[in-house]
Design a protein around this motif. Structure first.
Motif, PDB file in Angstrom:
ATOM      1  N   GLN A 123      32.693  57.481  42.249  1.00 11.53           N
ATOM      2  CA  GLN A 123      31.807  56.486  42.845  1.00 11.53           C
ATOM      3  C   GLN A 123      31.910  56.515  44.364  1.00 11.53           C
ATOM      4  O   GLN A 123      33.002  56.397  44.924  1.00 11.53           O
ATOM      5  CB  GLN A 123      32.149  55.084  42.348  1.00 11.53           C
ATOM      6  N   PRO A 124      30.784  56.667  45.062  1.00 17.49           N
ATOM      7  CA  PRO A 124      30.830  56.799  46.521  1.00 17.49           C
ATOM      8  C   PRO A 124      31.126  55.476  47.224  1.00 17.49           C
ATOM      9  O   PRO A 124      30.838  54.390  46.720  1.00 17.49           O
ATOM     10  CB  PRO A 124      29.440  57.321  46.876  1.00 17.49           C
ATOM     11  N   LEU A 125      31.665  55.618  48.407  1.00 21.84           N
ATOM     12  CA  LEU A 125      32.184  54.500  49.178  1.00 21.84           C
ATOM     13  C   LEU A 125      31.137  53.441  49.477  1.00 21.84           C
ATOM     14  O   LEU A 125      31.401  52.236  49.356  1.00 21.84           O
ATOM     15  CB  LEU A 125      32.762  55.047  50.488  1.00 21.84           C
ATOM     16  N   TRP A 126      29.941  53.865  49.871  1.00 22.66           N
ATOM     17  CA  TRP A 126      28.925  52.868  50.247  1.00 22.66           C
ATOM     18  C   TRP A 126      28.499  52.044  49.039  1.00 22.66           C
ATOM     19  O   TRP A 126      28.129  50.880  49.172  1.00 22.66           O
ATOM     20  CB  TRP A 126      27.732  53.560  50.894  1.00 22.66           C
ATOM     21  N   ARG A 127      28.587  52.628  47.832  1.00 25.43           N
ATOM     22  CA  ARG A 127      28.265  51.839  46.644  1.00 25.43           C
ATOM     23  C   ARG A 127      29.362  50.809  46.368  1.00 25.43           C
ATOM     24  O   ARG A 127      29.084  49.688  45.920  1.00 25.43           O
ATOM     25  CB  ARG A 127      28.069  52.755  45.439  1.00 25.43           C
ATOM     26  N   LYS A 128      30.603  51.182  46.638  1.00 23.30           N
ATOM     27  CA  LYS A 128      31.705  50.229  46.470  1.00 23.30           C
ATOM     28  C   LYS A 128      31.551  49.064  47.438  1.00 23.30           C
ATOM     29  O   LYS A 128      31.753  47.902  47.073  1.00 23.30           O
ATOM     30  CB  LYS A 128      33.043  50.931  46.697  1.00 23.30           C
ATOM     31  N   PHE A 129      31.173  49.373  48.669  1.00 20.47           N
ATOM     32  CA  PHE A 129      30.979  48.300  49.644  1.00 20.47           C
ATOM     33  C   PHE A 129      29.754  47.451  49.294  1.00 20.47           C
ATOM     34  O   PHE A 129      29.758  46.237  49.503  1.00 20.47           O
ATOM     35  CB  PHE A 129      30.834  48.882  51.047  1.00 20.47           C
ATOM     36  N   LYS A 130      28.722  48.086  48.762  1.00 21.90           N
ATOM     37  CA  LYS A 130      27.537  47.319  48.373  1.00 21.90           C
ATOM     38  C   LYS A 130      27.873  46.383  47.217  1.00 21.90           C
ATOM     39  O   LYS A 130      27.419  45.230  47.185  1.00 21.90           O
ATOM     40  CB  LYS A 130      26.404  48.274  47.979  1.00 21.90           C
ATOM     41  N   ASN A 131      28.676  46.857  46.285  1.00 22.82           N
ATOM     42  CA  ASN A 131      29.106  46.002  45.173  1.00 22.82           C
ATOM     43  C   ASN A 131      29.953  44.826  45.649  1.00 22.82           C
ATOM     44  O   ASN A 131      30.017  43.776  44.995  1.00 22.82           O
ATOM     45  CB  ASN A 131      29.893  46.822  44.148  1.00 22.82           C
ATOM     46  N   ALA A 132      30.608  45.001  46.800  1.00 25.36           N
ATOM     47  CA  ALA A 132      31.416  43.932  47.379  1.00 25.36           C
ATOM     48  C   ALA A 132      30.575  42.973  48.223  1.00 25.36           C
ATOM     49  O   ALA A 132      31.117  42.027  48.809  1.00 25.36           O
ATOM     50  CB  ALA A 132      32.534  44.528  48.239  1.00 25.36           C
ATOM     51  N   GLY A 133      29.272  43.219  48.297  1.00 27.61           N
ATOM     52  CA  GLY A 133      28.375  42.299  48.982  1.00 27.61           C
ATOM     53  C   GLY A 133      27.931  42.728  50.355  1.00 27.61           C
ATOM     54  O   GLY A 133      27.166  41.998  51.024  1.00 27.61           O
ATOM     55  N   LYS A 134      28.360  43.884  50.820  1.00 22.15           N
ATOM     56  CA  LYS A 134      27.987  44.313  52.158  1.00 22.15           C
ATOM     57  C   LYS A 134      26.646  45.049  52.152  1.00 22.15           C
ATOM     58  O   LYS A 134      26.263  45.659  51.152  1.00 22.15           O
ATOM     59  CB  LYS A 134      29.057  45.242  52.745  1.00 22.15           C
ATOM     60  N   LYS A 135      25.961  45.019  53.280  1.00 21.97           N
ATOM     61  CA  LYS A 135      24.798  45.873  53.468  1.00 21.97           C
ATOM     62  C   LYS A 135      25.282  47.266  53.853  1.00 21.97           C
ATOM     63  O   LYS A 135      26.342  47.438  54.445  1.00 21.97           O
ATOM     64  CB  LYS A 135      23.869  45.308  54.532  1.00 21.97           C
ATOM     65  N   THR A 136      24.481  48.270  53.510  1.00 26.29           N
ATOM     66  CA  THR A 136      24.853  49.655  53.781  1.00 26.29           C
ATOM     67  C   THR A 136      23.708  50.382  54.466  1.00 26.29           C
ATOM     68  O   THR A 136      22.531  50.095  54.216  1.00 26.29           O
ATOM     69  CB  THR A 136      25.217  50.393  52.480  1.00 26.29           C
ATOM     70  N   GLY A 137      24.064  51.352  55.310  1.00 30.06           N
ATOM     71  CA  GLY A 137      23.036  52.103  56.015  1.00 30.06           C
ATOM     72  C   GLY A 137      23.463  53.526  56.303  1.00 30.06           C
ATOM     73  O   GLY A 137      24.657  53.826  56.391  1.00 30.06           O
ATOM     74  N   ILE A 138      22.471  54.413  56.437  1.00 37.89           N
ATOM     75  CA  ILE A 138      22.706  55.788  56.868  1.00 37.89           C
ATOM     76  C   ILE A 138      21.696  56.154  57.940  1.00 37.89           C
ATOM     77  O   ILE A 138      20.523  55.780  57.865  1.00 37.89           O
ATOM     78  CB  ILE A 138      22.628  56.794  55.700  1.00 37.89           C
ATOM     79  N   VAL A 139      22.165  56.879  58.939  1.00 35.01           N
ATOM     80  CA  VAL A 139      21.336  57.356  60.044  1.00 35.01           C
ATOM     81  C   VAL A 139      21.703  58.804  60.292  1.00 35.01           C
ATOM     82  O   VAL A 139      22.887  59.151  60.357  1.00 35.01           O
ATOM     83  CB  VAL A 139      21.591  56.530  61.332  1.00 35.01           C
ATOM     84  N   THR A 140      20.719  59.680  60.429  1.00 35.79           N
ATOM     85  CA  THR A 140      21.003  61.093  60.657  1.00 35.79           C
ATOM     86  C   THR A 140      19.869  61.765  61.406  1.00 35.79           C
ATOM     87  O   THR A 140      18.734  61.277  61.401  1.00 35.79           O
ATOM     88  CB  THR A 140      21.251  61.822  59.317  1.00 35.79           C
TER      89      THR A 140
END
Length: 465
Positions: A123-140
């Motif tokens: 399970q990727p990190l941003w999904r773990k943080f999203k499950n914990a209630g945080k917003k997630t973003g990627i920029v490239t």
């Protein structure tokens, strides 16, 4: 950035980095006691140490001050570490395995996204943080479905399945997605003919395909893709008004992502990638490499500006692997030659994509003189032209037309004194700088997978599989 508090504009590019260690600044001590509510993880993809050095030197020569990254070292503001980036299948990692080591916390074989040898998914990190209630973003600056952002967000047996990765973003993707890769969202270029733009809109995402639309969206979730594949190189963007009007910079996208997520009660996590640094290294294009590294350096400034006023923000600055190991080569004219890079107007990609077998030798010389500020010899131009007879396309993203990038770089070396070890990834231990709460958890030497668990611990998020 408030330079009075953070960066004294360093006047000597070659100054020593100073003794690195724990800060005694009271503000820094207070940060170390905090939980990391927010995390900004910046990756200059494919950045060798020579790239970091040369970009700092170029910025000093142009602006009289060093790069933001090295000023973090000069001012002793960060924990500095070296990181071992080997994958499960090789001492030399690719970007997919590298990003997955951070994203999933496991070393996997090159070519996959958070999928192990036996097919097990991590399970990727941003999904773990999203499950914990945080917003997630990627920029490239490359396709948003490319290996590095994907490693933080999803799983895939193959990094090449970018159309499939786009679908996974739709199912459980980040709140903010910014970069290139329109072909993976557009119904006209997807094999399944699905219009992912409208499907993202149905999930309450704003959609931006150009800078004007990007500027108009100031709240909510955002999907912004601004080119069919990777975004233009920063040097080409700087000298083309049409491109500047259509495509935001990496720093502008970073600022937008922060602005859209910063007021969320549970905080946010953001991954920012300077992906074209890697592409330029594959092409042995010194100007493209250094100006994209400096564009990434501007994104560091945006992140540090935010962290300065939000002491619960952890900033990580690193790279996933070296690439081509470029550097200034010794010679009596190295100073004067390197100075020429200040005056380049276009990348080798622009130069070579615009040549055809029907061009004359003089046309090629004029094109290179416009782009580089100096004219090459007739025999050198004739040699380049010889590559355009019966060009055959080859597999791969970085040079699918089989253009003479290597030969042009060899010619340019005589004029700017930048040499290359190869055109491929290297096994170098990579630089890592950490600022803010949680930085004290990082030792002087770490394994890539350690960072996954350090970030979870810093944010006090339980590691649920």
């Amino acid at each position: 950035m408030n330079r009075r508090k953070f960066f004294r504009n360093t006047a000597i590019a070659g100054a020593g980095l100073g003794v690195l260690g724990a800060c005694t600044n009271p503000q820094q001590q207070a940060q170390e006691k905090k939980k990391a509510k927010n995390i900004i993880f910046l990756v200059s993809d494919g950045m060798s140490n020579g790239t970091l050095t040369m970009a700092d030197t170029l910025k000093h020569k142009k602006e009289g001050k060093g790069s933001n990254w090295l000023n973090l070292y000069r001012e002793n503001l960060v924990t500095r570490s070296l990181m071992d980036m080997a994958s499960a299948s090789s001492l030399v990692t690719d970007s997919a395995a590298a990003s997955s080591s951070w994203g999933g916390g496991h070393r996997i074989p090159n070519g996959a996204i958070n999928v192990g040898r036996g097919g097990e998914e991590h399970q990727p990190l941003w999904r773990k943080f999203k499950n914990a209630g945080k917003k997630t973003g990627i920029v490239t600056s490359v396709p948003v479905t490319h290996a590095t952002p994907a490693g933080f967000c999803t799983t895939s047996k193959s990094r090449n399945d970018q159309a499939g990765i786009a679908l996974k973003y739709l199912s459980h993707g980040p709140n903010v997605i910014l970069g290139g890769g329109q072909k993976y969202f557009d119904a006209n270029s997807r094999e399944d003919r699905r219009n992912l733009y409208s499907e993202f809109q149905s999930k309450s995402y704003g959609v931006a395909k150009n800078k004007s639309q990007f500027n108009q969206i100031n709240q909510g979730n955002l999907l912004g893709v601004f080119d069919q594949e990777g975004l233009p190189y920063s040097l080409d963007l700087m000298h083309n008004k049409d491109l500047t009007a259509k495509v935001p910079t990496l720093a502008e996208m970073t600022q937008k992502a922060i602005d859209l997520m910063k007021n969320h009660q549970e905080g946010f996590v953001l991954q920012v990638e300077g992906g074209k640094v890697d592409w330029a290294a594959h092409a042995n294009d010194a100007a493209a490499l250094l100006y994209d590294q400096l564009a990434f350096d501007e994104a560091i400034e945006v992140a540090m500006n935010f962290a300065q006023s939000n002491e619960d923000t952890l900033v990580i600055v690193t790279t996933d692997h070296g690439n081509a190991n470029p550097g200034m080569l010794y010679g009596k004219n190295v100073n004067e030659n390197f100075d020429r890079l200040q005056h380049f107007k276009a990348t080798n990609d622009w130069v070579l994509q615009g040549i055809s077998e029907n061009d004359s030798v003089e046309t090629i010389r004029e094109r290179i003189e416009f782009a580089n500020g100096f004219g090459i010899q007739k025999e050198e131009a004739k040699d380049l032209l010889s590559y355009y007879t019966n060009l055959e396309k080859e597999e791969g993203l970085y040079n699918y037309r089989n253009l003479p990038f290597k030969r042009l770089s060899q010619i340019q070396q005589n004029y700017h004194s930048v040499g290359w070890a190869s055109g491929n990834h290297t096994s170098d231990f990579v630089e890592l700088a950490a600022f803010g709460p949680g930085k004290e958890r990082i030792n002087a030497f770490i394994k890539n997978t350690d960072l996954h668990y350090i970030l979870l611990e810093a944010a006090e998020v339980e590691n649920k599989i």
